[in-house]
Design an enzyme around this catalytic site. Structure first.
Site, PDB file in Angstrom:
ATOM      1  N   TYR A 140       0.817  -1.212   0.000  1.00  0.00           N
ATOM      2  CA  TYR A 140       0.000   0.000   0.000  1.00  0.00           C
ATOM      3  C   TYR A 140       0.855   1.269   0.000  1.00  0.00           C
ATOM      4  O   TYR A 140       0.360   2.356  -0.280  1.00  0.00           O
ATOM      5  CB  TYR A 140      -0.945   0.023   1.208  1.00  0.00           C
ATOM      6  N   LYS A 189       4.071 -15.287   2.365  1.00  0.00           N
ATOM      7  CA  LYS A 189       4.028 -16.037   1.103  1.00  0.00           C
ATOM      8  C   LYS A 189       5.489 -16.277   0.708  1.00  0.00           C
ATOM      9  O   LYS A 189       5.943 -15.875  -0.371  1.00  0.00           O
ATOM     10  CB  LYS A 189       3.253 -15.202   0.059  1.00  0.00           C
ATOM     11  N   ASP A 221      -2.318 -18.211   1.756  1.00  0.00           N
ATOM     12  CA  ASP A 221      -3.467 -18.910   1.161  1.00  0.00           C
ATOM     13  C   ASP A 221      -3.973 -19.996   2.108  1.00  0.00           C
ATOM     14  O   ASP A 221      -5.180 -20.164   2.311  1.00  0.00           O
ATOM     15  CB  ASP A 221      -3.123 -19.480  -0.231  1.00  0.00           C
ATOM     16  N   ASP A 245      -4.846  -6.893   6.137  1.00  0.00           N
ATOM     17  CA  ASP A 245      -6.088  -6.205   5.787  1.00  0.00           C
ATOM     18  C   ASP A 245      -7.173  -7.243   5.496  1.00  0.00           C
ATOM     19  O   ASP A 245      -8.289  -7.204   6.025  1.00  0.00           O
ATOM     20  CB  ASP A 245      -5.809  -5.335   4.542  1.00  0.00           C
ATOM     21  N   ASP A 249     -10.261  -8.901   8.381  1.00  0.00           N
ATOM     22  CA  ASP A 249     -11.701  -8.840   8.083  1.00  0.00           C
ATOM     23  C   ASP A 249     -12.310 -10.240   8.089  1.00  0.00           C
ATOM     24  O   ASP A 249     -13.412 -10.445   8.581  1.00  0.00           O
ATOM     25  CB  ASP A 249     -11.945  -8.189   6.710  1.00  0.00           C
TER      26      ASP A 249
END
Ligand code: NAD
Length: 355
Positions: A140, A189, A221, A245, A249
């Site tokens: 980001y 990852k 994943d 992020d 959620d």
């Protein structure tokens, strides 16, 4: 302790009012004292000062031991340009206070199991995990660009992390884990991304230096699957900005209700921003319908992480449990056979349970 209070807009004002009542009971019982300074941010700040985050608010927050925030925003400010919208105030405040770790506990109270979308056998006697998301680096904030090509355009974002940025958040994860079970899962990852490989190297080194922490590793994943397959295997999850992020959620939704979810954003020192994860809920604002418990539990996090008042934090959380045990529910968590109450009544009930 000095607390900067930012009620903000919509239901933010109502949930902060109830939370202060709860903190007043804590002060009476523990003998500590809280000094509040109420400041503006968000829509009301735009109306009164022309900007979403006035300099006075930044100054007061910096001079405080913690910031307790309701929520900001509303349809009347939606058409303003991006940098003048209420939510811009929130991002600027995080930046000004240099908070880099976002703590999102996902707790499913056994009393509210039916609010979760997961099956009874997966939930066991409840979920209690913490997602720690890096907040100021990664994809980001890395270089982003778009260029024209022969057949259209090409665009890229860059995921950048330095050893220092990784070290400081892994250390936060260790501190948090010590107040819980001592288990930390690094989600990355590392089979594909170089930045993830650096995260893993730094985390492994720090884990070797901190033998009281049980560290394990999981690819993002797989973590996304495991959160819905067997969420009870996790205690503290630490991860980079974008993975955090998404996973925070996902983890919150395991608990089923926005009105029950607190959060904290902390940095290197003790100063943190404590707020519910929900927004200003304009659809129910001013109607005594909002659930104040997410904010009440954000205040408990403030006591735990900024003030080192673990006993008082647990007292608040137990009071919330007791009120749920007694069958009281705001409309968002209402179930058949339970007693519906409004925002103010829920605040009073928590105060009474504390007393
Ligand atoms: P929201 O979280 O405000 O509301 C979503 C839904 O959940 C609504 O139906 C609302 O009534 C309900 N809800 C939320 N909190 C509740 C509570 N405590 N008790 C009972 N019901 C609750 O999200 P939204 O509708 O997408 O956004 C409304 C405004 O809030 C927007 O302006 C948005 O930008 C802003 N927002 C602010 C923050 C923040 O301040 N941190 C976060 C998210 C959204």
């Amino acid at each position: 302790m000095k607390i900067a209070l930012i009620p903000g807009d919509g239901i933010g004002i109502e949930v902060i009012r109830e939370t202060v009542k709860v903190l007043d009971v804590v002060t009476r019982q523990s003998g500590c004292s809280f000094e509040y300074r109420e400041v503006l941010m968000g829509g009301r700040a735009i109306d009164e000062t022309g900007v979403p985050l006035p300099q006075e608010t930044i100054d007061v927050c910096k001079a405080s031991d913690a910031v307790l925030l309701g929520a900001v925003g509303g349809p009347q400010w939606d058409t303003l340009p991006g940098h003048l919208r209420p939510e811009a105030g929130l991002l600027s405040l995080r930046k000004a206070l240099e908070v880099f770790a976002n703590l999102r506990p996902a707790v499913l109270f056994p009393q509210l199991k039916s609010a979760s979308t997961l099956k009874e056998e997966v939930l066991g006697d409840g979920i209690d995990l913490m997602v720690i998301r890096e907040l100021t680096g990664g994809l980001y904030f890395g270089e982003k660009k778009r260029v024209d090509t022969a057949d259209g355009q090409k665009a890229w974002d860059t995921m950048v992390y330095s050893t220092h940025e990784i070290e400081r958040i892994i250390k936060v994860a260790f501190q948090i884990a010590r107040k819980r079970s001592g288990k930390v899962t690094l989600v990355d990852k590392a089979n594909v991304l170089e930045s993830s490989r650096l995260w893993r190297e730094v985390a492994t080194r720090l884990a070797l230096e901190n033998k009281d922490i049980a560290m394990d590793y999981m690819y993002v994943d797989n973590a996304a699957m495991q959160l819905v397959r067997n969420p009870r295997q996790f205690d503290v999850i630490v991860t980079e900005n974008m993975f955090g992020d998404i996973l925070s959620d996902e983890a919150s939704m395991l608990t089923g209700s926005l009105g029950m979810l607190p959060s904290a954003s902390i940095g290197a020192g003790k100063l943190g921003i404590y707020e519910p994860i929900h927004g200003s809920a304009p659809d129910i604002a001013g109607q005594d319908k909002a659930n104040p418990l997410a904010t009440v539990m954000s205040a408990a996090m403030m006591l735990r992480y900024s003030f080192d008042m673990e006993n008082e934090a647990v007292m608040i959380e137990n009071a919330v449990r007791k009120v749920l045990d007694q069958g009281y529910r705001t409309l968002d968590i209402m179930q058949p056979g339970m007693k519906a109450v409004g925002t103010q009544k829920m605040g009073e009930l928590v105060c009474k349970a504390l007393e």
